[in-house]
Design an enzyme around this catalytic site. Structure first.
Site, PDB file in Angstrom:
ATOM      1  N   LYS A 160     -10.432  11.092  -1.084  1.00 47.31           N
ATOM      2  CA  LYS A 160     -11.001  11.967  -0.043  1.00 47.31           C
ATOM      3  C   LYS A 160      -9.913  12.433   0.903  1.00 47.31           C
ATOM      4  O   LYS A 160      -8.865  11.804   1.043  1.00 47.31           O
ATOM      5  CB  LYS A 160     -12.105  11.251   0.757  1.00 47.31           C
ATOM      6  CG  LYS A 160     -11.677   9.988   1.533  1.00 47.31           C
ATOM      7  CD  LYS A 160     -11.080  10.231   2.895  1.00 47.31           C
ATOM      8  CE  LYS A 160     -10.605   8.945   3.545  1.00 47.31           C
ATOM      9  NZ  LYS A 160      -9.654   9.091   4.630  1.00 47.31           N
ATOM     10  N   VAL A 163      -1.705   4.761  -2.872  1.00 46.63           N
ATOM     11  CA  VAL A 163      -2.162   3.555  -2.159  1.00 46.63           C
ATOM     12  C   VAL A 163      -1.715   3.617  -0.695  1.00 46.63           C
ATOM     13  O   VAL A 163      -0.576   3.997  -0.405  1.00 46.63           O
ATOM     14  CB  VAL A 163      -1.608   2.290  -2.852  1.00 46.63           C
ATOM     15  CG1 VAL A 163      -1.994   1.033  -2.067  1.00 46.63           C
ATOM     16  CG2 VAL A 163      -2.148   2.205  -4.278  1.00 46.63           C
ATOM     17  N   GLY A 201      -2.477   5.684   1.460  1.00 44.11           N
ATOM     18  CA  GLY A 201      -2.065   7.057   1.725  1.00 44.11           C
ATOM     19  C   GLY A 201      -3.034   7.818   2.608  1.00 44.11           C
ATOM     20  O   GLY A 201      -2.882   9.012   2.827  1.00 44.11           O
ATOM     21  N   ALA A 252      -8.258   6.867   0.918  1.00 41.23           N
ATOM     22  CA  ALA A 252      -9.353   5.923   0.639  1.00 41.23           C
ATOM     23  C   ALA A 252      -9.421   5.460  -0.813  1.00 41.23           C
ATOM     24  O   ALA A 252     -10.508   5.277  -1.356  1.00 41.23           O
ATOM     25  CB  ALA A 252     -10.692   6.508   1.080  1.00 41.23           C
ATOM     26  N   SER A 281     -11.209   2.030  -1.190  1.00 37.24           N
ATOM     27  CA  SER A 281     -12.659   2.213  -1.034  1.00 37.24           C
ATOM     28  C   SER A 281     -13.246   2.862  -2.284  1.00 37.24           C
ATOM     29  O   SER A 281     -14.344   2.516  -2.728  1.00 37.24           O
ATOM     30  CB  SER A 281     -12.955   3.124   0.166  1.00 37.24           C
ATOM     31  OG  SER A 281     -12.441   2.554   1.334  1.00 37.24           O
ATOM     32  N   ASP A 322     -15.345   3.612   4.172  1.00 40.00           N
ATOM     33  CA  ASP A 322     -15.251   4.822   3.346  1.00 40.00           C
ATOM     34  C   ASP A 322     -15.905   4.662   1.967  1.00 40.00           C
ATOM     35  O   ASP A 322     -15.877   5.585   1.158  1.00 40.00           O
ATOM     36  CB  ASP A 322     -13.778   5.202   3.118  1.00 40.00           C
ATOM     37  CG  ASP A 322     -13.067   5.571   4.416  1.00 40.00           C
ATOM     38  OD1 ASP A 322     -13.759   5.913   5.390  1.00 40.00           O
ATOM     39  OD2 ASP A 322     -11.833   5.514   4.445  1.00 40.00           O
TER      40      ASP A 322
HETATM   41  P1  ATP Z   1      -8.307   4.242   4.164  1.00 44.98           P
HETATM   42  O1  ATP Z   1      -9.525   3.963   3.345  1.00 44.98           O
HETATM   43  O2  ATP Z   1      -8.292   3.398   5.389  1.00 44.98           O
HETATM   44  O3  ATP Z   1      -8.002   5.679   4.369  1.00 44.98           O
HETATM   45  P2  ATP Z   1      -5.939   4.200   2.617  1.00 44.98           P
HETATM   46  O4  ATP Z   1      -6.357   5.291   1.733  1.00 44.98           O
HETATM   47  O5  ATP Z   1      -4.882   4.489   3.618  1.00 44.98           O
HETATM   48  O6  ATP Z   1      -7.157   3.574   3.334  1.00 44.98           O
HETATM   49  P3  ATP Z   1      -5.984   2.384   0.417  1.00 44.98           P
HETATM   50  O7  ATP Z   1      -5.285   2.995  -0.734  1.00 44.98           O
HETATM   51  O8  ATP Z   1      -7.449   2.338   0.393  1.00 44.98           O
HETATM   52  O9  ATP Z   1      -5.442   3.027   1.757  1.00 44.98           O
HETATM   53  O10 ATP Z   1      -5.367   0.917   0.593  1.00 44.98           O
HETATM   54  C1  ATP Z   1      -5.403   0.208   1.800  1.00 44.98           C
HETATM   55  C2  ATP Z   1      -5.115  -1.253   1.483  1.00 44.98           C
HETATM   56  O11 ATP Z   1      -6.237  -1.786   0.817  1.00 44.98           O
HETATM   57  C3  ATP Z   1      -3.939  -1.462   0.550  1.00 44.98           C
HETATM   58  O12 ATP Z   1      -2.741  -1.627   1.236  1.00 44.98           O
HETATM   59  C4  ATP Z   1      -4.341  -2.702  -0.228  1.00 44.98           C
HETATM   60  O13 ATP Z   1      -3.739  -3.842   0.299  1.00 44.98           O
HETATM   61  C5  ATP Z   1      -5.841  -2.836  -0.040  1.00 44.98           C
HETATM   62  N1  ATP Z   1      -6.616  -2.717  -1.313  1.00 44.98           N
HETATM   63  C6  ATP Z   1      -7.597  -3.533  -1.695  1.00 44.98           C
HETATM   64  N2  ATP Z   1      -8.116  -3.140  -2.880  1.00 44.98           N
HETATM   65  C7  ATP Z   1      -7.461  -2.064  -3.257  1.00 44.98           C
HETATM   66  C8  ATP Z   1      -7.553  -1.211  -4.383  1.00 44.98           C
HETATM   67  N3  ATP Z   1      -8.433  -1.419  -5.366  1.00 44.98           N
HETATM   68  N4  ATP Z   1      -6.734  -0.167  -4.425  1.00 44.98           N
HETATM   69  C9  ATP Z   1      -5.857   0.064  -3.421  1.00 44.98           C
HETATM   70  N5  ATP Z   1      -5.702  -0.726  -2.350  1.00 44.98           N
HETATM   71  C10 ATP Z   1      -6.506  -1.780  -2.255  1.00 44.98           C
END
Ligand code: ATP
Length: 313
Positions: free
Chosen positions: A18, A104, A106, A109, A112, A145
């Site tokens: 997203k 990751v 990034g 989400a 999520s 999310d």
């Molecule tokens: P947000 O949902 O807050 O925007 P984001 O997109 O910045 O998050 P994600 O890629 O969702 O970040 O990862 C955030 C953290 O969640 C990672 O650093 C990791 O430690 C943890 N995590 C747990 N499960 C997963 C997964 N299946 N994939 C990626 N990260 C995961």
């Protein structure tokens, strides 16, 4: 492409990343969260999550970002699978294979998304037919999310973001994502936002009329001008080169640009597919970001891609 053992039962669910077209952050709440008024928009960058029966609970990661995700009990897909097992009274473990194409940490989400995919995949694997309200409730417990990753499309999120309402949105949009090396921690970005706000009084957040009008019109130019994110300055403060990256994309002809969620991915909107290709090539050529990806939105939420039951021999 994921392959599982010949003849084994497995379900693969595809789930989108997203971008927040708007992210209005309210005051810091007593429970540590912030009330949000956000507009989620699912884009065609996908993780594929496959579940199959196994001797023990296990997560296996594949794809370009495989090394960056936790494979232990903190993995959101594993937490989600255990939740579904508990709700359905199932005691057979699963192996979860995540083909990780969403960057990751990034701000897209991805974690999520994997949680949402595992909810749908386990429900299908075990034939539970959980109701949508049941899945939504589990999603809300897993993270802010996760509910949107189930829904997809374009939707307004309130509360922590888990409370969703439909939004009238026309058109399909062409995006370019500039992906930085090294993620940003979501709690760290919120903490920086609070620090920068200091003691300033913050009003309850609301979706903006400009964005709603832009989505109703389906006009990419109007949408480009309406993109906004209250976490953007905090992300710039923690990662100063992002400010230049955003400026570079706008100079190269993007209709608008915004830090995605808590960053560090920067999302640029292009007028059409050709514009997106030109912009992606230009951004890659100047080396502004280590990785540049194109995607369209809105995309569908978590959906079953393949469902294979035991094959007869
Ligand atoms: P947000 O949902 O807050 O925007 P984001 O997109 O910045 O998050 P994600 O890629 O969702 O970040 O990862 C955030 C953290 O969640 C990672 O650093 C990791 O430690 C943890 N995590 C747990 N499960 C997963 C997964 N299946 N994939 C990626 N990260 C995961």
């Amino acid at each position: 492409m994921i392959t599982t053992r010949e003849g084994s039962r497995h379900v693969t669910v595809r789930v989108p990343a997203k971008v927040n077209l708007e992210l209005n952050v309210g005051p810091h709440r007593a429970d540590g969260y912030h009330d949000l008024a956000t507009v989620f928009h699912a884009v065609s960058l996908y993780d594929d999550v496959t579940v199959e029966p196994a001797a023990d609970w296990e997560v296996v990661a594949a794809g370009p970002y495989a090394e960056q995700i936790p494979l232990d009990e903190s993995n959101l897909a594993l937490l989600a699978a255990r939740r579904v097992a508990q709700a359905g009274g199932v005691d057979t473990p699963v192996r979860i294979t995540i083909d990780k194409q969403i960057p990751v940490a990034g701000g897209m989400a991805g974690g999520s998304a994997d949680g949402a995919a595992a909810l749908v995949a386990c429900d299908a694997l075990w034939g539970l037919e959980l109701s949508r309200p049941q899945l939504d409730a589990m999603a809300g417990d897993l993270g802010s999310d996760v509910a949107f990753a189930l829904t997809g499309g374009t939707a307004i999120g309130s509360g922590r973001g888990e409370s969703l309402a439909p939004v009238l949105a026309r058109g399909s949009y062409h995006w370019v994502f500039a992906i930085s090396e090294g993620g940003l921690s979501t709690p760290a970005v919120y903490a920086e936002c609070d620090r920068m706000r200091g003691r300033r009084r913050i009003a309850a957040p609301e979706p903006s009329d400009d964005l709603m009008a832009a989505l109703r019109s389906g006009d990419p130019q109007a949408l480009g001008s309406a993109l906004s994110n209250d976490l953007q300055e905090a992300a710039f403060s923690l990662r100063p080169p992002l400010r230049d990256l955003l400026a570079a994309g706008l100079e190269m002809g993007a209709l608008g640009g915004v830090v995605s969620g808590s960053g560090p991915t920067v999302a640029f909107l292009a007028a059409d597919a050709e514009g997106a290709l030109d912009l992606a090539v230009a951004l890659a050529a100047v080396g502004s970001a280590p990785e540049v990806k194109r995607a369209t939105g809105p995309a569908h939420g978590a959906h079953v891609l393949s469902h294979e039951m035991t094959r007869g021999r």
